[in-house]
Every structure is written in structure tokens, then in C-alpha cells.
Design an enzyme around this catalytic site. Structure first.
Site, PDB file in Angstrom:
ATOM      1  CD  GLU A 169      -2.191   1.286   3.011  1.00  0.00           C
ATOM      2  OE1 GLU A 169      -1.587   0.696   3.934  1.00  0.00           O
ATOM      3  OE2 GLU A 169      -3.265   1.907   3.168  1.00  0.00           O
ATOM      4  CG  ASN A 219      -4.773   4.054   0.551  1.00  0.00           C
ATOM      5  OD1 ASN A 219      -4.060   3.513  -0.303  1.00  0.00           O
ATOM      6  ND2 ASN A 219      -4.541   3.946   1.856  1.00  0.00           N
ATOM      7  CB  CYS A 262      -3.900  -1.377   4.553  1.00  0.00           C
ATOM      8  SG  CYS A 262      -2.931  -1.412   6.064  1.00  0.00           S
ATOM      9  CE  LYS A 274      -7.062   1.285   3.966  1.00  0.00           C
ATOM     10  NZ  LYS A 274      -5.765   1.729   4.599  1.00  0.00           N
ATOM     11  CG  ASN A 285       2.085   1.520   4.329  1.00  0.00           C
ATOM     12  OD1 ASN A 285       2.710   2.539   4.167  1.00  0.00           O
ATOM     13  ND2 ASN A 285       2.008   0.611   3.361  1.00  0.00           N
ATOM     14  CD  GLU A 320      -5.223   4.748   5.865  1.00  0.00           C
ATOM     15  OE1 GLU A 320      -4.755   3.928   6.689  1.00  0.00           O
ATOM     16  OE2 GLU A 320      -5.702   4.412   4.772  1.00  0.00           O
TER      17      GLU A 320
HETATM   18  N1  ING Z   1      -3.095   0.523   8.635  1.00  0.00           N
HETATM   19  C1  ING Z   1      -3.522  -0.252   9.736  1.00  0.00           C
HETATM   20  C2  ING Z   1      -4.128  -1.586   9.349  1.00  0.00           C
HETATM   21  O1  ING Z   1      -5.322  -1.788   9.228  1.00  0.00           O
HETATM   22  C3  ING Z   1      -4.824  -0.338  11.808  1.00  0.00           C
HETATM   23  C4  ING Z   1      -4.426   0.520  10.641  1.00  0.00           C
HETATM   24  C5  ING Z   1      -3.889  -1.080  12.543  1.00  0.00           C
HETATM   25  C6  ING Z   1      -6.127  -0.372  12.168  1.00  0.00           C
HETATM   26  C7  ING Z   1      -4.293  -1.865  13.600  1.00  0.00           C
HETATM   27  C8  ING Z   1      -6.564  -1.160  13.239  1.00  0.00           C
HETATM   28  C9  ING Z   1      -5.638  -1.898  13.963  1.00  0.00           C
HETATM   29  O2  ING Z   1      -3.301  -2.492   9.232  1.00  0.00           O
HETATM   30  C10 ING Z   1      -3.763   0.900   7.512  1.00  0.00           C
HETATM   31  N2  ING Z   1      -3.055   1.645   6.635  1.00  0.00           N
HETATM   32  O3  ING Z   1      -4.928   0.589   7.296  1.00  0.00           O
END
Ligand code: ING
Length: 313
Positions: free
Chosen positions: A47, A110, A172, A127, A197, A146
Site C-alpha cells: 500500500e 488510497n 491494508c 480503499k 502499512n 486516512e
Molecule cells: N493501517 C492499519 C491496518 O489496518 C490499523 C491501521 C492497525 C487499524 C491496527 C486497526 C488496527 O493495518 C492501515 N493503513 O490501514
């Protein structure tokens, strides 16, 4: 029709604020060549592969983030990647920040494109599940904006035929939601590509660090098995200007087993000979949607966004 597809997850190490696109594209081309040398015909990049994960930063003027967006794909800086892929005859998934003008309106998504072995764009995905928050939260170690910098994707969850097989894409946070896999699997998806990411700490709530990797693999392995699909997942990893992100790029079989996994948090290519018929028995038996799903009982899933207190049925 292709039965065995050697596919690669091309994990990227950190991309810092100071790194220009040309240097990143050079790294992507190196990994494309490595994957091709190993006999791969499909490469999945992460991503937002061309820049640092800029949603971690707050700018009072959101337009300050526009410098991280691509106005055309391919553009002058990404064309060398498309040309090399065409020369080598390798298809690829590339995640990037898309600035598009539609009916005179500017939009920010995205996005990810699927590029065929002839260098043509086969499909695009924007996304849908945007995590994090849109306001500045000064107390947080880092932001996750985001919802500030991107609009919710407006293309739904399309699938495309490549190498004679049905391919899906997501980005992601989409991989954490079972709906993502199910909608595409109802369209016949056999292999899902996903770039991510993922910060290595939860800035909202203290939780053990190991859970980031556990949840990363748990959601994708479950999604793969519950839909009888392959998953090729590629991280942008390592510390970008000091902000750590998990690696764990991997290839997951329709059985839910991880069959290949990155060992580092740097640029690393992992690949596997995916037997695209392996998921057939799962789709014909345990997850035979036609035979076992009872949609007359699932209405709430699309009628209600969130739970609310309701009298017990
Ligand atoms: N990053 C993370 C993901 O879904 C996240 C954000 C991390 C949300 C952990 C909830 C818990 O892997 C992106 N870019 O979506």
C-alpha cells in the site's frame, strides 16, 4: 487455464520523508527483477508504496499532503516500473495515493492498480475501509489520518481475470473486515492481493506489541480459509523516520496456512508456486456458499452499520 502461478510478495523496507519517488521506484524495479529471476509472473507491492506513510502526519492545510499523491498512473516517475515489468512480462499490484479529477472535482483515494504482463492497467481498486481519525489528536504518539486525506473508495470490490483466473485486490485495513473477502469471493475470487502499512504500536490503546503481527496474520489466514482463496500480502515495513511498521509479508494458501513469509523489515521478496486449484475442494465442501449460506438470516449485515442496543429478538 493456469493452474500453478508463481507469485511474489515484494516487501518494502522504510520509505522516509526525504526519499524521492525515483529512488523508491528503483527499489521496486530491483525486487521485480529478483522475483522475475525466481520465475514469478505476479508481484504484489505494498500500500502507498511510492512514499512514506504520510497519514501519520498532521498538516493544518490538508493540501500539504497533495505532494504524496500521483496525478497520473503511470506518470513520469513510475513509467520505468511499468516498462521493466512489460519487458520482463511480469504482472504487478501497486498501491499508491491517487489524486483524480472527475467532472471538474478533485478526489483523493488510497488506491491500487493491477498491471498485466503486457504493462497495461487491468484494474483499479480504491480503499473502502479507512481506519483512524480525521481530527488532530495532539496526545497521540503519531496520527492516523486516512479519514482526512482520503475519500472512501467508490469502485466497490471488483475482481478481474488475469492468467485465466479470478483475481481480487484490497488495501491494508480492508483485510481486517470479512466483508472484503466475502464480496469478492461471491464473484469467484481465487487469489487476493493486498498491500499494507501497519504501525507496530497501537497509538489509541496500550496493547502488547506482538498482537499487531498476530492480528495481521489472523485476519488474512481466516479470510483465506473462509473463502477458499489465496492471499498474497505485502508490507511496507521498518522504521520510517523513526515510526515503526510491521513486516510479516506472506503468502497464504486457501487452507489458511502461511506458505511463505518475510523474515526482515527491509526490501525482501518472498514467493510461492500457488496451486490455484487448491481452493476448489474448500469451495465445494466446507465453504460451499450455494449449499450452506442462509442469506435470509444475514440481513443485519448490510442493513445496520453498527450495533445498537435492541430488545433481544
Ligand atoms: N493501517 C492499519 C491496518 O489496518 C490499523 C491501521 C492497525 C487499524 C491496527 C486497526 C488496527 O493495518 C492501515 N493503513 O490501514
Amino acid at each position: 487455464m493456469t493452474r500453478y502461478l508463481r507469485a511474489a510478495a515484494a516487501q518494502l523496507g522504510p520509505v522516509h520523508l526525504a526519499d524521492d519517488r525515483a529512488s523508491v521506484v528503483g527499489r521496486l524495479i530491483e525486487m521485480l527483477r529478483e522475483a522475475h529471476g525466481a520465475g514469478c509472473r505476479l508481484v504484489v507491492f505494498p500500500e502507498l508504496a511510492l512514499t512514506t506513510f504520510f497519514p501519520r502526519y498532521w498538516w493544518d492545510d490538508a493540501a500539504e499532503a497533495d505532494r504524496f499523491f500521483e496525478r497520473e498512473m503511470p506518470g513520469p516517475e513510475t513509467a520505468p516500473l511499468f516498462e521493466e515489468a512489460k519487458r520482463l512480462g511480469v504482472a504487478f499490484y501497486l498501491g499508491y495515493a491517487e489524486l483524480s479529477e472527475e467532472e471538474g472535482q478533485v478526489h483523493h483515494y488510497n488506491s491500487a492498480v493491477l498491471v498485466g504482463p503486457g504493462g497495461d492497467i487491468v484494474g483499479k481498486y480504491r480503499k473502502v475501509h479507512l481506519p483512524g481519525h480525521a481530527d488532530h489528536r495532539a496526545a497521540l504518539e503519531f496520527q492516523h489520518l486516512e479519514k482526512r486525506y482520503f475519500e472512501v473508495g467508490n469502485l466497490g470490490f471488483p475482481v478481474w481475470r488475469l492468467f485465466g483466473r479470478v483475481m481480487g485486490m484490497c488495501i491494508c485495513n480492508d483485510r481486517r473486515w470479512p466483508e472484503t473477502y466475502r464480496v469478492m469471493s461471491l464473484k469467484g475470487m481465487e487469489l487476493m492481493m493486498v498491500g499494507y502499512n501497519t504501525p507496530d504500536t497501537n497509538q489509541y490503546h496500550p496493547e502488547p506489541k506482538h498482537l499487531k503481527m498476530f492480528h495481521n496474520h489472523l485476519t488474512m489466514q481466516a479470510g483465506a480459509y473462509q473463502n477458499g482463496t489465496w492471499v498474497v500480502a505485502s508490507a511496507k515495513a521498518g522504521a520510517e523516520d523513526g515510526f515503526g511498521m510491521i513486516g510479516g509479508s506472506c503468502i497464504i494458501a486457501p487452507t489458511g496456512e502461511r506458505v511463505a513469509q518475510a523474515l526482515t523489515e527491509e526490501d525482501e521478496v518472498v514467493f510461492y508456486d500457488c496451486d490455484l486449484d487448491l481452493g476448489d475442494y474448500i469451495k465445494r465442501t466446507v465453504f460451499n456458499f450455494e449449499a450452506h449460506r442462509r442469506i435470509e438470516h444475514y440481513g443485519l449485515i448490510t442493513e445496520r452499520t453498527g450495533p445498537f442496543a435492541a430488545a433481544p429478538d
